[in-house]
Design a protein around this motif. Structure first.
Motif, short mmCIF file in Angstrom:
data_model
loop_
_atom_site.label_atom_id
_atom_site.label_comp_id
_atom_site.label_asym_id
_atom_site.label_seq_id
_atom_site.Cartn_x
_atom_site.Cartn_y
_atom_site.Cartn_z
N UNK A 109 13.76 36.83 -21.65
CA UNK A 109 14.40 37.66 -22.00
C UNK A 109 15.59 36.77 -23.00
N UNK A 110 16.34 37.52 -23.89
CA UNK A 110 16.80 37.33 -24.67
C UNK A 110 18.36 37.00 -23.61
N UNK A 111 18.48 35.65 -24.62
CA UNK A 111 19.92 35.28 -23.48
C UNK A 111 21.33 36.17 -23.42
N UNK A 112 21.41 36.26 -22.05
CA UNK A 112 22.78 37.35 -22.14
C UNK A 112 23.96 36.61 -21.94
N UNK A 113 24.96 37.33 -22.52
CA UNK A 113 26.14 36.41 -22.54
C UNK A 113 26.43 34.63 -22.60
N UNK A 114 27.81 34.47 -22.47
CA UNK A 114 27.52 33.42 -22.79
C UNK A 114 26.57 31.92 -22.91
N UNK A 115 26.29 30.54 -23.09
CA UNK A 115 25.17 29.71 -23.29
C UNK A 115 26.11 28.57 -21.86
N UNK A 116 24.57 28.54 -21.09
CA UNK A 116 25.41 27.58 -20.16
C UNK A 116 25.62 26.10 -20.30
N UNK A 117 26.10 25.57 -19.34
CA UNK A 117 26.65 24.74 -19.63
C UNK A 117 25.86 23.44 -18.39
N UNK A 118 25.68 24.21 -17.46
CA UNK A 118 24.96 23.37 -16.56
C UNK A 118 23.65 23.94 -16.80
N UNK A 119 22.24 23.77 -15.91
CA UNK A 119 22.13 23.94 -15.60
C UNK A 119 20.64 23.03 -14.82
N UNK A 120 20.36 23.92 -13.88
CA UNK A 120 19.07 22.84 -12.45
C UNK A 120 18.13 23.17 -12.60
N UNK A 121 17.17 22.73 -12.99
CA UNK A 121 15.55 23.04 -12.37
C UNK A 121 14.62 22.52 -11.73
N UNK A 122 14.39 23.54 -9.92
CA UNK A 122 13.65 21.95 -9.70
C UNK A 122 12.78 23.23 -9.14
N UNK A 123 11.43 22.70 -9.82
CA UNK A 123 10.06 23.55 -9.92
C UNK A 123 9.35 23.33 -8.68
N UNK A 124 8.54 23.91 -8.28
CA UNK A 124 7.62 23.52 -7.12
C UNK A 124 6.81 22.28 -7.18
N UNK A 125 7.02 20.73 -6.79
CA UNK A 125 6.65 19.86 -7.58
C UNK A 125 5.30 20.13 -8.01
N UNK A 126 4.24 20.32 -7.12
CA UNK A 126 2.61 21.41 -7.65
C UNK A 126 2.87 21.97 -8.89
#
Length: 192
Positions: A109-126
């Protein structure tokens, strides 16, 4: 192996117990404490994106420490319930949006609202390789990240999944190992 007990480390909800369903591998207290120590004041008033939120512990910790808003993205119903329960129990639900969709759908989707200052990504290891490559490609596009934004990825300590997924649009700013967990902090490569 017993399930780790989770709690909010610091801030307005410090000490509050968090729930984590058996179906997720939560970011442990030790790793979250180290993560937020490395971020320092960068999280205060930040807009946070927690991808593959699991229990929501990272977003809850960020909000407890003064983040302005958090968006949590999690698709698994039991984990979505845990995120909701943890946000509510910590008294932080009014500053959070919980999106119960796959990360790929959210990022399509197109980003909605102000942009993010901090992103945390913890995808399933597999799934870390392909999922992470796709997520980082989208986050490098205009509109997702504020200037100076930090993206932190949690992966298993073995392997170079983040280095492989980052490609030329990201620079690795730090790598910290905590037992079997690796936290890699990335920043977008400035456009020339």
């Amino acid at each position: 192996m017993p399930r780790p007990r989770l709690r909010v480390i610091a801030g307005t909800a410090g000490g509050r117990r968090l729930v984590a369903p058996a179906t997720v591998r939560p970011t442990t207290d030790r790793v979250r404490e180290a993560l937020f120590a490395s971020l320092g004041d960068h999280v205060r008033d930040a807009r946070v994106l927690d991808l593959y939120a699991g229990s929501g512990a990272v977003a809850v910790e960020a909000l407890s420490r003064g983040a302005a808003r958090a968006v949590l993205v999690e698709v698994h119903p039991v984990a979505v319930e845990a995120c909701h329960a943890n946000l509510t129990a910590a008294g932080l639900a009014d500053r959070a949006v919980l999106r119960a969709v796959p990360v790929a759908a959210f990022l399509a989707a197109t980003p909605v609202g102000p942009p993010f200052d901090f992103v945390f990504a913890d995808p399933p290891y597999e799934e870390a390789g392909p999922a992470l490559t796709a997520a980082l490609a989208v986050l490098a596009e205009p509109g997702w990240l504020a200037p100076g934004a930090r993206v932190v990825v949690e992966t298993p300590a073995r392997g170079d999944r983040v280095r492989d997924a980052a490609g030329p649009r990201w620079e690795i700013r730090s790598e910290r190992r905590y037992g079997d967990t690796l936290l890699t902090t990335l920043g977008p490569v400035p456009h020339i």
